[in-house]
Scaffold this active site. Structure first.
Site, PDB file in Angstrom:
ATOM      1  N   CYS A 138       0.792  -1.124   0.119  1.00 52.62           N
ATOM      2  CA  CYS A 138      -0.086   0.084   0.140  1.00 52.62           C
ATOM      3  C   CYS A 138       0.978   1.283   0.006  1.00 52.62           C
ATOM      4  O   CYS A 138       1.152   1.878   1.045  1.00 52.62           O
ATOM      5  CB  CYS A 138      -0.984   0.172   1.356  1.00 52.62           C
ATOM      6  SG  CYS A 138      -2.134   1.515   1.230  1.00 52.62           S
ATOM      7  N   CYS A 141      -0.555   4.148   1.971  1.00 54.88           N
ATOM      8  CA  CYS A 141      -0.355   4.031   3.324  1.00 54.88           C
ATOM      9  C   CYS A 141       1.349   4.532   3.611  1.00 54.88           C
ATOM     10  O   CYS A 141       1.328   5.133   4.764  1.00 54.88           O
ATOM     11  CB  CYS A 141      -0.495   2.697   4.104  1.00 54.88           C
ATOM     12  SG  CYS A 141      -2.121   2.021   3.347  1.00 54.88           S
ATOM     13  N   ASP A 142       2.058   4.229   3.069  1.00 57.39           N
ATOM     14  CA  ASP A 142       3.632   4.082   3.426  1.00 57.39           C
ATOM     15  C   ASP A 142       4.358   4.811   2.632  1.00 57.39           C
ATOM     16  O   ASP A 142       5.554   4.883   3.047  1.00 57.39           O
ATOM     17  CB  ASP A 142       3.993   2.484   3.474  1.00 57.39           C
ATOM     18  CG  ASP A 142       3.123   1.841   4.350  1.00 57.39           C
ATOM     19  OD1 ASP A 142       2.550   2.142   5.294  1.00 57.39           O
ATOM     20  OD2 ASP A 142       3.058   0.531   4.034  1.00 57.39           O
TER      21      ASP A 142
END
Length: 322
Positions: A138, A141-142
């Site tokens: 992801c 997300c990261d």
């Protein structure tokens, strides 16, 4: 075995709170059917991990989490319930469906399976050990954790290229590693990626190993045409090589295709009356948020008709205690 007669009764139990499941919940609840959605992780499914959606009709652009929350609020406004748990099995009790989770079981007149799919893994040494330590599925997300560092994105489809473009906002360099010599992503995403100076492409290449002790330090690569091995120093590896449907718990009751997807007809009906499948779990899905939403709506409409004709239960009967 649980006494099924004492289980909580729902007209429609929906498995999964992605676009398919939430859209089904909206339509089932608006039809005044007692409806519950069971989600094992984060409401929104795959779109909850998407930074920006630009191809949902009527909406110029919106984040994935915002879109999923908007649909959920709309469904809840009409009475849909949301619970969190992992569905382990669906059993049959005459015309009833018994949906079993680790937290409890439910008795349903109709069930809509919309559990989506999980990201495939590379299956190479170092990947599992370094997941969360530089290996990610992801970028939304990261990616911010890799500001001004070089990273690799593995894959050549829409998800991979979309996430590569997003990651380029933070990383100093994004290496897209693809096993073919052409991308499978849509033309507009390819144009954006090629226009981004931070993105470079490594063709006809696969990852053989993720390197690093405590965190990712690089990847070992193999050119599939020449067999030549090489190493690439990166701080992060984002993997986008397809999805596998969450259907393993259904193998004993449904005939799945070779990829684990559920065959359905045009009404999203499976081979079991009152059991429907929508979104990424069904065979031949387009794997788009809008088509998943359409699947969910279709399944909910058909489930409402099924409940009326088979159980002879009028809509909103649960409001009167039936």
């Amino acid at each position: 075995m649980t006494d099924t007669a004492n289980l909580p009764v729902y007209d429609v139990v929906i498995i999964g709170a992605g676009p398919a499941g939430l859209s089904a919940a909206l339509y089932a609840a608006r039809a005044r059917r007692r409806t519950i959605v069971i989600e094992r992780a984060v409401s929104g499914g795959q779109i909850a991990l998407t930074a920006e959606i630009e191809n949902y009709p009527g909406i110029d652009h919106i984040s994935g989490p915002d879109l999923s929350q908007a649909i959920q609020r709309q469904a809840e406004k009409y009475g849909a319930e949301i619970e969190y748990g992992d569905v382990a099995a669906i059993d049959q009790d005459g015309q009833w469906h018994i949906v079993r989770t680790g937290e409890g079981s439910y008795r349903a007149r109709a069930v809509i399976i919309a559990g989506g799919a999980d990201h495939n893994q590379l299956g190479v040494p170092g990947e599992e050990r370094l997941t969360g330590r530089g290996v990610s599925y992801c970028a939304t997300c990261d990616a911010a954790f890799f500001r001004d560092q070089e990273v690799a994105v593995v894959g050549g489809g829409d998800a991979a290229i979309d996430e590569a473009v997003f990651t380029a906002r933070y990383a100093s360099k994004v290496h897209v590693i693809h096993r073919r010599d052409t991308l499978r992503a849509s033309a507009i995403l390819q144009e954006r990626a090629r226009a981004e100076s931070k993105i470079g492409f490594i063709w006809n290449t696969v990852v053989e190993e993720v390197l690093g002790d405590e965190t990712v330090t690089g990847v070992r690569l193999r050119n599939i045409e020449t067999g030549a091995m090489s190493e690439l120093a990166v701080a992060g590896v984002f993997v986008f090589i397809g999805l596998s449907p969450n259907t393993a718990y259904l193998r004993d009751i449904l005939a799945l295709d070779a990829g684990g997807h559920i065959p359905v007809n045009e009404w999203m009906e499976t081979g079991i009356p009152g059991l429907y499948a929508a979104g990424d779990v069904r065979a031949n899905s387009a794997r788009q948020a809008v088509t998943a939403a359409g699947d969910g709506v279709t399944a909910a409409i058909r489930a409402d008709h099924y409940i009326s004709t088979v159980f002879h239960v009028p809509a909103a009967a649960h409001l009167a205690g039936t």
